[in-house]
Design a protein around this motif. Structure first.
Motif, PDB file in Angstrom:
ATOM      1  N   LEU A 169      18.843   6.637  18.113  1.00 36.12           N
ATOM      2  CA  LEU A 169      17.863   5.566  17.919  1.00 36.12           C
ATOM      3  C   LEU A 169      17.082   5.255  19.190  1.00 36.12           C
ATOM      4  CD1 LEU A 169      16.697   3.494  15.945  1.00 36.12           C
ATOM      5  CD2 LEU A 169      18.542   1.937  16.599  1.00 36.12           C
TER       6      LEU A 169
ATOM      7  N   PHE B  36      13.348   6.670  13.069  1.00 35.22           N
ATOM      8  CA  PHE B  36      14.615   7.357  13.348  1.00 35.22           C
ATOM      9  C   PHE B  36      15.201   7.946  12.055  1.00 35.22           C
ATOM     10  CE2 PHE B  36      19.288   6.830  13.237  1.00 35.22           C
ATOM     11  CZ  PHE B  36      19.633   7.836  14.131  1.00 35.22           C
TER      12      PHE B  36
ATOM     13  N   ALA C 253      14.285  11.771  12.844  1.00 37.37           N
ATOM     14  CA  ALA C 253      15.244  12.107  13.905  1.00 37.37           C
ATOM     15  C   ALA C 253      15.768  13.521  13.744  1.00 37.37           C
ATOM     16  CB  ALA C 253      16.410  11.111  13.887  1.00 37.37           C
TER      17      ALA C 253
END
Length: 216
Positions: free
Chosen positions: A113, A103, A107
């Motif tokens: 998450l 993450f 991300a």
């Protein structure tokens, strides 16, 4: 276990890893292969299978390395309970890091998450299933080592692709590794048993031959 059965285990695991990688590779990248002719698909399958052989070898190297580490851990902690507790803690840390670190590094703007817990859940589910099968096969003390191997060792083997985070390669490497790891973990007792039976048969034949030689 005799060298004959080590070789058999190596070859069978190699073939399982290769065939699994070939099938998974065609599925995850089907858009790239669907326009090919039948011969082209077969050639692509062989190429993917060859890479799967590499995955299988990595799996086998880590499997035998873990067998050594497991024995070392038992000798250091002097207790299977303490060693299993250490392994369980490492499983939790690795699963948490697999979600959180991916993450942090990969991300996108609209991702949270929860978008990165799929792989940890998959690894945990497979690890629990293989651990349960190992308990039925041997005893309850084998559950945590099996879970540790299927989660922590698989992530270590999978790390080169984790760094790249290419989704097709993530599945392409992960599934053959899981299949090879599970196969080795569950089939090893059978090969031990077969090797022991073969050794007894050889000993019995030698005793018979020795008795015949004495009588003659």
């Amino acid at each position: 276990m005799s060298s004959r059965y080590w070789v058999r285990l190596f070859i069978n695991t190699l073939l399982i890893g290769g065939v699994t990688a070939g099938i998974v590779g065609l599925i995850v990248a089907w858009e790239d292969f669907q326009s090919q002719s039948l011969m082209g698909l077969f050639a692509s399958f062989l190429w993917l299978m060859g890479i799967g052989f590499i995955f299988s070898v990595i799996s086998q190297m880590c499997f035998f390395a873990y067998l050594t580490v497991h024995r070392l851990g038992l000798s250091i902690f002097k207790s299977s309970f303490l060693w299993n507790a250490v392994q369980l803690v490492l499983v939790i840390i690795v699963l948490a890091d697999l979600a959180y670190l991916r993450f942090v590094f990969f991300a996108g703007e609209n991702e949270n998450l929860s978008s990165f817990i799929g792989y940890p859940i998959l690894l945990l589910a497979v690890g629990l299933a293989v651990g349960a099968a190992k308990v039925k096969q041997t005893n309850q003390h084998a559950f945590i080592p099996a879970l540790f191997f299927m989660v922590v060792v698989t992530v270590i083997e999978w790390f080169p692709v984790l760094r790249v985070n290419e989704q097709e390669w993530m599945y392409y490497m992960l599934i053959p590794l899981l299949v090879c790891n599970a196969y080795q973990l569950l089939i090893l007792p059978k090969y031990h048993e077969m090797s022991a039976l073969a050794a007894k048969e050889r000993k019995k034949r030698k005793s018979i031959e020795k008795a015949k030689t004495v009588q003659s």
